[in-house]
Design a protein around this motif. Sequence first.
Motif, PDB file in Angstrom:
ATOM      1  N   MET A  66       0.801  -1.218   0.000  1.00 55.52           N
ATOM      2  CA  MET A  66       0.000   0.000   0.000  1.00 55.52           C
ATOM      3  C   MET A  66       0.838   1.275   0.000  1.00 55.52           C
ATOM      4  O   MET A  66       0.312   2.377  -0.098  1.00 55.52           O
ATOM      5  CB  MET A  66      -0.929  -0.001   1.224  1.00 55.52           C
ATOM      6  CG  MET A  66      -2.043  -1.029   1.139  1.00 55.52           C
ATOM      7  SD  MET A  66      -3.027  -0.877  -0.370  1.00 55.52           S
ATOM      8  CE  MET A  66      -3.655   0.782  -0.187  1.00 55.52           C
ATOM      9  N   ALA A  67       2.152   1.131   0.141  1.00 56.00           N
ATOM     10  CA  ALA A  67       3.030   2.305   0.065  1.00 56.00           C
ATOM     11  C   ALA A  67       3.077   2.814  -1.379  1.00 56.00           C
ATOM     12  O   ALA A  67       2.623   2.153  -2.311  1.00 56.00           O
ATOM     13  CB  ALA A  67       4.422   1.926   0.551  1.00 56.00           C
ATOM     14  N   ASP A  68       3.634   3.980  -1.554  1.00 55.53           N
ATOM     15  CA  ASP A  68       3.813   4.520  -2.907  1.00 55.53           C
ATOM     16  C   ASP A  68       5.152   4.018  -3.456  1.00 55.53           C
ATOM     17  O   ASP A  68       6.216   4.521  -3.107  1.00 55.53           O
ATOM     18  CB  ASP A  68       3.796   6.042  -2.875  1.00 55.53           C
ATOM     19  CG  ASP A  68       3.896   6.640  -4.279  1.00 55.53           C
ATOM     20  OD1 ASP A  68       3.946   5.861  -5.267  1.00 55.53           O
ATOM     21  OD2 ASP A  68       3.930   7.880  -4.391  1.00 55.53           O
ATOM     22  N   TRP A  69       5.079   2.995  -4.318  1.00 58.29           N
ATOM     23  CA  TRP A  69       6.301   2.418  -4.887  1.00 58.29           C
ATOM     24  C   TRP A  69       6.449   2.781  -6.367  1.00 58.29           C
ATOM     25  O   TRP A  69       7.081   2.063  -7.150  1.00 58.29           O
ATOM     26  CB  TRP A  69       6.335   0.902  -4.687  1.00 58.29           C
ATOM     27  CG  TRP A  69       5.043   0.177  -4.974  1.00 58.29           C
ATOM     28  CD1 TRP A  69       3.966   0.068  -4.164  1.00 58.29           C
ATOM     29  CD2 TRP A  69       4.721  -0.566  -6.171  1.00 58.29           C
ATOM     30  NE1 TRP A  69       2.968  -0.685  -4.763  1.00 58.29           N
ATOM     31  CE2 TRP A  69       3.419  -1.090  -6.002  1.00 58.29           C
ATOM     32  CE3 TRP A  69       5.403  -0.826  -7.362  1.00 58.29           C
ATOM     33  CZ2 TRP A  69       2.791  -1.860  -6.979  1.00 58.29           C
ATOM     34  CZ3 TRP A  69       4.772  -1.602  -8.323  1.00 58.29           C
ATOM     35  CH2 TRP A  69       3.487  -2.108  -8.131  1.00 58.29           C
ATOM     36  N   SER A  70       5.895   3.934  -6.724  1.00 57.68           N
ATOM     37  CA  SER A  70       5.940   4.381  -8.115  1.00 57.68           C
ATOM     38  C   SER A  70       7.373   4.538  -8.624  1.00 57.68           C
ATOM     39  O   SER A  70       7.684   4.192  -9.779  1.00 57.68           O
ATOM     40  CB  SER A  70       5.207   5.720  -8.272  1.00 57.68           C
ATOM     41  OG  SER A  70       3.859   5.607  -7.882  1.00 57.68           O
ATOM     42  N   GLU A  71       8.268   5.061  -7.777  1.00 56.47           N
ATOM     43  CA  GLU A  71       9.647   5.266  -8.217  1.00 56.47           C
ATOM     44  C   GLU A  71      10.320   3.946  -8.586  1.00 56.47           C
ATOM     45  O   GLU A  71      11.080   3.877  -9.547  1.00 56.47           O
ATOM     46  CB  GLU A  71      10.454   5.967  -7.125  1.00 56.47           C
ATOM     47  CG  GLU A  71      10.117   7.439  -6.955  1.00 56.47           C
ATOM     48  CD  GLU A  71      11.067   8.123  -5.988  1.00 56.47           C
ATOM     49  OE1 GLU A  71      12.076   7.481  -5.585  1.00 56.47           O
ATOM     50  OE2 GLU A  71      10.816   9.286  -5.635  1.00 56.47           O
ATOM     51  N   ASP A  72      10.037   2.896  -7.815  1.00 56.67           N
ATOM     52  CA  ASP A  72      10.615   1.581  -8.129  1.00 56.67           C
ATOM     53  C   ASP A  72      10.090   1.067  -9.461  1.00 56.67           C
ATOM     54  O   ASP A  72      10.842   0.542 -10.285  1.00 56.67           O
ATOM     55  CB  ASP A  72      10.293   0.591  -7.006  1.00 56.67           C
ATOM     56  CG  ASP A  72      10.907   1.004  -5.685  1.00 56.67           C
ATOM     57  OD1 ASP A  72      12.138   1.100  -5.613  1.00 56.67           O
ATOM     58  OD2 ASP A  72      10.146   1.239  -4.726  1.00 56.67           O
ATOM     59  N   MET A  73       8.791   1.229  -9.681  1.00 52.26           N
ATOM     60  CA  MET A  73       8.212   0.777 -10.945  1.00 52.26           C
ATOM     61  C   MET A  73       8.787   1.566 -12.119  1.00 52.26           C
ATOM     62  O   MET A  73       9.145   0.992 -13.156  1.00 52.26           O
ATOM     63  CB  MET A  73       6.688   0.907 -10.899  1.00 52.26           C
ATOM     64  CG  MET A  73       5.995   0.540 -12.210  1.00 52.26           C
ATOM     65  SD  MET A  73       4.191   0.531 -12.045  1.00 52.26           S
ATOM     66  CE  MET A  73       3.904  -1.220 -11.934  1.00 52.26           C
ATOM     67  N   ASP A  74       8.892   2.863 -11.956  1.00 51.16           N
ATOM     68  CA  ASP A  74       9.397   3.703 -13.039  1.00 51.16           C
ATOM     69  C   ASP A  74      10.862   3.422 -13.349  1.00 51.16           C
ATOM     70  O   ASP A  74      11.315   3.611 -14.494  1.00 51.16           O
ATOM     71  CB  ASP A  74       9.235   5.189 -12.682  1.00 51.16           C
ATOM     72  CG  ASP A  74       7.772   5.607 -12.584  1.00 51.16           C
ATOM     73  OD1 ASP A  74       6.904   4.875 -13.122  1.00 51.16           O
ATOM     74  OD2 ASP A  74       7.497   6.649 -11.951  1.00 51.16           O
ATOM     75  N   ALA A  75      11.610   2.967 -12.343  1.00 52.61           N
ATOM     76  CA  ALA A  75      13.050   2.747 -12.534  1.00 52.61           C
ATOM     77  C   ALA A  75      13.358   1.481 -13.314  1.00 52.61           C
ATOM     78  O   ALA A  75      14.481   1.319 -13.809  1.00 52.61           O
ATOM     79  CB  ALA A  75      13.745   2.701 -11.172  1.00 52.61           C
ATOM     80  N   VAL A  76      12.389   0.581 -13.462  1.00 54.46           N
ATOM     81  CA  VAL A  76      12.628  -0.701 -14.147  1.00 54.46           C
ATOM     82  C   VAL A  76      12.295  -0.539 -15.624  1.00 54.46           C
ATOM     83  O   VAL A  76      11.143  -0.284 -15.997  1.00 54.46           O
ATOM     84  CB  VAL A  76      11.779  -1.827 -13.515  1.00 54.46           C
ATOM     85  CG1 VAL A  76      11.994  -3.131 -14.285  1.00 54.46           C
ATOM     86  CG2 VAL A  76      12.146  -1.999 -12.046  1.00 54.46           C
ATOM     87  N   THR A  77      13.298  -0.689 -16.460  1.00 50.60           N
ATOM     88  CA  THR A  77      13.107  -0.525 -17.912  1.00 50.60           C
ATOM     89  C   THR A  77      13.262  -1.835 -18.670  1.00 50.60           C
ATOM     90  O   THR A  77      13.164  -1.853 -19.897  1.00 50.60           O
ATOM     91  CB  THR A  77      14.122   0.494 -18.448  1.00 50.60           C
ATOM     92  OG1 THR A  77      15.450   0.042 -18.151  1.00 50.60           O
ATOM     93  CG2 THR A  77      13.885   1.866 -17.828  1.00 50.60           C
ATOM     94  N   ALA A  78      13.495  -2.951 -17.967  1.00 49.19           N
ATOM     95  CA  ALA A  78      13.626  -4.246 -18.642  1.00 49.19           C
ATOM     96  C   ALA A  78      12.302  -4.611 -19.300  1.00 49.19           C
ATOM     97  O   ALA A  78      11.231  -4.174 -18.862  1.00 49.19           O
ATOM     98  CB  ALA A  78      14.019  -5.319 -17.621  1.00 49.19           C
ATOM     99  N   PRO A  79      12.339  -5.414 -20.376  1.00 49.29           N
ATOM    100  CA  PRO A  79      11.104  -5.838 -21.056  1.00 49.29           C
ATOM    101  C   PRO A  79      10.148  -6.545 -20.085  1.00 49.29           C
ATOM    102  O   PRO A  79      10.582  -7.348 -19.255  1.00 49.29           O
ATOM    103  CB  PRO A  79      11.607  -6.787 -22.134  1.00 49.29           C
ATOM    104  CG  PRO A  79      13.020  -6.389 -22.367  1.00 49.29           C
ATOM    105  CD  PRO A  79      13.546  -5.940 -21.049  1.00 49.29           C
TER     106      PRO A  79
END
Length: 561
Positions: free
Chosen positions: A493-506
């Motif tokens: 439930m935390a804001d983990w948007s930065e982690d998601m945005d940082a992953v550029t692998a297919p």
Amino acid sequence: MSLTNRYFDMLGAAYEVPSEADRFDAFLNAAMAYFFEEEEAAQVAQDVPRHFGDDDMLDTHGDRISALIEEASRRETAQSERFHAALDVSARTGQVTGNAAAAQLTGMRFPCALDELPLDPMARAEIRKTMRSTEPQKQDRIILANVETPQVRACLGLIQRPKDLADRVHVSLSYIDWSEPLMERLKEAFGLTTSETEVLEGYLANLSQKEIAQQRGRALETIKGQSKSILRKTGCGRMSDVVQLCASIAFLMRQLPQQLAPPSAEVWATPQAGLSLLDRPGGRKLAWYKAGQGARAILFVHGYLQGPFFTQDFLERLTASGLHLVAPSRPGFGYTSPSRSRADFDRTVVEDAVALVEHLGLERISLCVHQGGSSHAFRIARALGDRLSDMLVVGGGIPIDEAVHLAHMDPQTKFAAMATRHAPSIMKMVMSVGLPVYRRRGTKAFLTTQFQKSPLDLATLKDPSLMKVQAEGLYHAVEQGAEAWIRDGSAAMADWSEDMDAVTAPQVWLQAGGDTIISADQVAAHMDKRPNVDFRILPGHAVNILHTAAVDVCAALANLA
């Protein structure tokens, strides 16, 4: 209703659960109402506060309620041991011996004299009658006896005179609880009116007609008339015969005592097949599973309730594709040691996963992400950096926006999400109160409640193989108690948007069209226009997509780099 009133309604309902386990559902509804004044509400009530840590007052209440539940369970266990009290009476001396259950039921220390037993006079008279008989007993004698300890207990008594033990009379006593459901069954069986049923209940409590009349505030002649009607409807000549008939029915119904929901025979234990342990700093252990026998490894991050367990069909498909999954259990789940604190839970998850990859000597790794493990998986993916090849996300989650995503969630998920975010102590209380209830009710009852808004998922409970893996996932989630749920839910439930945005692998996403946790369309909108993302919605699947879409999932795994 004000926040204060909702708070005390929830607390009052919680305190009722130890005395009556079936009240847990009312407590859960009250806990939901604390956050959402209306069940279908799409927003948290405006007056709900946000607690960033524990609420000491609620935790104190939760600890008290947990202790009460444990005590109730202890009493229930002790009471269950009283079902088959066995007494042996010497026909010559009147000395009585008994088993442990008899000692618990009567409160006596054996040996003792027959006259010392806390039995009603009529029951003792029946035993003496059998003791005096010199003729072989042609048939066993069944009586209704009252054990007159501080709490009078009605018992079904079986009196036997064994042929090979001339000096012995054997008495078996089974406690009967004349509960409301049992009385309702007797009422239906004999076609009694409500008033007649109440009169019968008086006789079953060993009351006289005069006492029944006084208790019910009725004239004695009214009770006599209703008693005659009971005799006619039951086909008995005497009220004592009616009592014995009711006792026999109670015995056959196994209402000794009331068991509307018999304890489940399940043993809630996390499977150990395929389990390995990795030593971690501070004396911790990381538990991980290998699933499949193929040569190529894929790191699997399990969901919230559904752990790292798979159907036989899934495992065979993995092996046929030359794959196996490496599936670590997060801290506090299964057999992995908990993190040192809530604050370092997320970091410990990542460090454990990276350490496992290094332990296995994997220079490059693909990642399979499942459902509620999404936040952790993207943190792990970010930490792996260039070692990450690509990702398959199955039924994945996204960072939760209360204003957007709550409306679609099923009630249980919505409550868990908001309790975790706003008041962890309420979530902890619900878990600590609910787990003992559902251990008694069984896995299927838990999952039926969980999937009440999802017909597709309810259907999986009829498939033994799907039911098995879901049960194993639940055991894995609760192996070490409720705290892991709090920590894991907070991470999701935390804001983990930065982690998601940082992953550029297919990335390949397989999203269930009927998912009741988060809308597939909402996830699709969130992932739209992100680079290297192949997003697919699979209709006909819901929360259990990992298991129900095994063909699609395994095919996608085989296509990973």
